[in-house]
Design a protein around this motif. Sequence first.
Motif, short mmCIF file in Angstrom:
data_model
loop_
_atom_site.label_atom_id
_atom_site.label_comp_id
_atom_site.label_asym_id
_atom_site.label_seq_id
_atom_site.Cartn_x
_atom_site.Cartn_y
_atom_site.Cartn_z
N ALA A 27 -9.52 15.10 -3.39
CA ALA A 27 -8.57 15.76 -2.49
C ALA A 27 -7.78 16.85 -3.18
O ALA A 27 -7.31 17.80 -2.54
CB ALA A 27 -7.62 14.72 -1.88
N GLY A 28 -7.56 16.70 -4.48
CA GLY A 28 -6.79 17.69 -5.21
C GLY A 28 -5.31 17.42 -5.26
O GLY A 28 -4.57 18.11 -5.96
N SER A 29 -4.86 16.43 -4.52
CA SER A 29 -3.43 16.08 -4.52
C SER A 29 -3.27 14.68 -3.95
O SER A 29 -4.19 14.12 -3.36
CB SER A 29 -2.63 17.07 -3.68
OG SER A 29 -3.00 16.97 -2.31
N GLY A 30 -2.07 14.15 -4.13
CA GLY A 30 -1.76 12.85 -3.55
C GLY A 30 -1.65 11.76 -4.59
O GLY A 30 -1.98 11.94 -5.76
N GLU A 31 -1.17 10.62 -4.13
CA GLU A 31 -1.04 9.43 -4.96
C GLU A 31 -1.44 8.21 -4.12
O GLU A 31 -1.25 8.20 -2.90
CB GLU A 31 0.40 9.26 -5.46
CG GLU A 31 0.86 10.34 -6.41
CD GLU A 31 2.27 10.11 -6.90
OE1 GLU A 31 2.93 9.17 -6.39
OE2 GLU A 31 2.73 10.86 -7.79
N GLY A 32 -1.96 7.22 -4.79
CA GLY A 32 -2.34 6.02 -4.07
C GLY A 32 -2.44 4.80 -4.96
O GLY A 32 -3.10 4.84 -6.00
N ILE B 247 0.86 -1.19 0.00
CA ILE B 247 0.00 0.00 0.00
C ILE B 247 0.89 1.23 0.00
O ILE B 247 1.70 1.43 0.91
CB ILE B 247 -0.93 0.01 1.23
CG1 ILE B 247 -1.83 -1.23 1.22
CG2 ILE B 247 -1.76 1.29 1.25
CD1 ILE B 247 -2.72 -1.34 2.44
N GLU B 248 0.76 2.04 -1.04
CA GLU B 248 1.53 3.28 -1.14
C GLU B 248 0.56 4.44 -1.33
O GLU B 248 -0.02 4.62 -2.41
CB GLU B 248 2.51 3.20 -2.32
CG GLU B 248 3.57 2.10 -2.16
CD GLU B 248 4.52 2.03 -3.34
OE1 GLU B 248 4.29 2.81 -4.30
OE2 GLU B 248 5.45 1.22 -3.30
N ILE B 249 0.37 5.22 -0.27
CA ILE B 249 -0.58 6.32 -0.28
C ILE B 249 0.09 7.54 0.33
O ILE B 249 0.73 7.46 1.38
CB ILE B 249 -1.86 5.98 0.50
CG1 ILE B 249 -2.59 4.82 -0.19
CG2 ILE B 249 -2.78 7.16 0.61
CD1 ILE B 249 -3.86 4.43 0.48
N SER B 250 -0.07 8.69 -0.34
CA SER B 250 0.59 9.90 0.15
C SER B 250 -0.23 11.12 -0.22
O SER B 250 -1.23 11.04 -0.93
CB SER B 250 2.00 10.01 -0.46
OG SER B 250 1.92 10.09 -1.88
N GLY B 251 0.21 12.25 0.29
CA GLY B 251 -0.42 13.52 -0.06
C GLY B 251 -1.80 13.70 0.55
O GLY B 251 -2.06 13.31 1.69
N GLY B 252 -2.70 14.22 -0.25
CA GLY B 252 -4.03 14.56 0.24
C GLY B 252 -4.90 13.38 0.62
O GLY B 252 -5.95 13.56 1.25
#
Length: 463
Positions: free
Chosen positions: A389-394, A89-94
Amino acid sequence: MAQLNIDYRHPAYTEFLPEWEMIGDCVDGERKIKKRGKDYLPHPSNDSTNDDPRGERYDAYKKRAAFVNATGRTLSGLIGIAFNKPPKIEISGGIADIATDADGEGQPLEQMIRDCLGQNLQRGRAGILTDYTGSGIQTQATKGRPVLRLFTAKEVINWRVTKGRTSLVVIHYLEPADDPDAFELTLKRHWIELRLINGVAHARKWEEGSERIEGGELTPLKDASGIALDELPWSWLGASNNDHTPDSPPLADIAYINIKHYQAEADIAEAAHTVGQPMVALAGLTEEWADKYLADGFTVGSRKGVLLPVGGDLKFAQPDERNILVTLAERREKQMAMLGAKLVERNTAARTATQAGDEAQTDNSILSLCAGNVEQAINRALAFAVQFAGSGEGTVELNKKYEIASLDYQAIAALLGAVQSGKMRLVDFVRYQQRIGLIGQDEKPDDIVDELLNQEPSLLTGE
């Protein structure tokens, strides 16, 4: 507002619903199965109205019956195999909060992935709605965030596909009513309508009122930049593929056999209760002898004897243990075991070079296919979350290649002998043990070999 039949059920939903409920009951086990009574266990009499007017025989018949929950145990085993290696699981940002709280109620994303796979194996169908907790003007303190909501096959009651795109999804679910003055649990019916109108995604919520079902206005769905979504934030989940068509549930065949095994067990238990105890038969007695010596009956046991006339005989009558009922129950057990094994068995059919290359990432079993579809659906849902969210990666990646350990002690000894005779490298033997789960995947084969070679006594020399 025009009267809309929001509770309309799609024809395919009506067709599959009994099967979904049956599989779910089997997974829940004996408590649920016996609660359904004659739905799964018919009365043993063809004329129960006259033979058993008060239902006493049936109550005893059902109480003695054993439901062996092969369906539920198979589901647990399959999920255990799939999650023997945890998902990446790779989740970041918004959208970072989704990793630890995917649904807004504290459920971690990994647990939601497990639930998705469980629903896919049980019913071959589910759906994930990417929602947003905030609305209207928001401050930093009250700012909402994206959440993922998993809905089961039974909750997705209606859908429509227009020109290859999902243009309508209707979800029906129950939620406890919030009454600050009461302690009783009161469930209230709710609906969520997702509709694509002129290429723009809209949503509307409905709920059960005191007199009728009430709904608000259709609201356009927009991303963080205020741009309207051109597709519904909905991710289908299926056993064969992730489209709107309900797939055959992978556990259906096992559940059907599980019910038939339950019925066979009920017949065996009743037969054992009725004629299972040995019956004593006395032969060669006259009425005069019986009146004189057996007027008060007789007792059979190691400390008692029965006085018989010349030519008299005492016999025990008992049914054969290996009767047709036992044979039938054992046959059902073998069928369930075979069907369970098929769910993790690799597909050995002829395949193209491209398909063969794909097997580097998957073993092409039914379980692997279901896990791959869950992975795809979650990633699609996360993509919608990034838009909100407007940003992030998942991204998530599930283990889709399973090595089921099937070596016995003799086979392991034979391979070890090949190592000791120099016909097989020790490092290859270690790697093989890693593939079948005997050695952890996080350990390096070379380090294990060094450890074995440097210990006393040595594995290879036998000193």
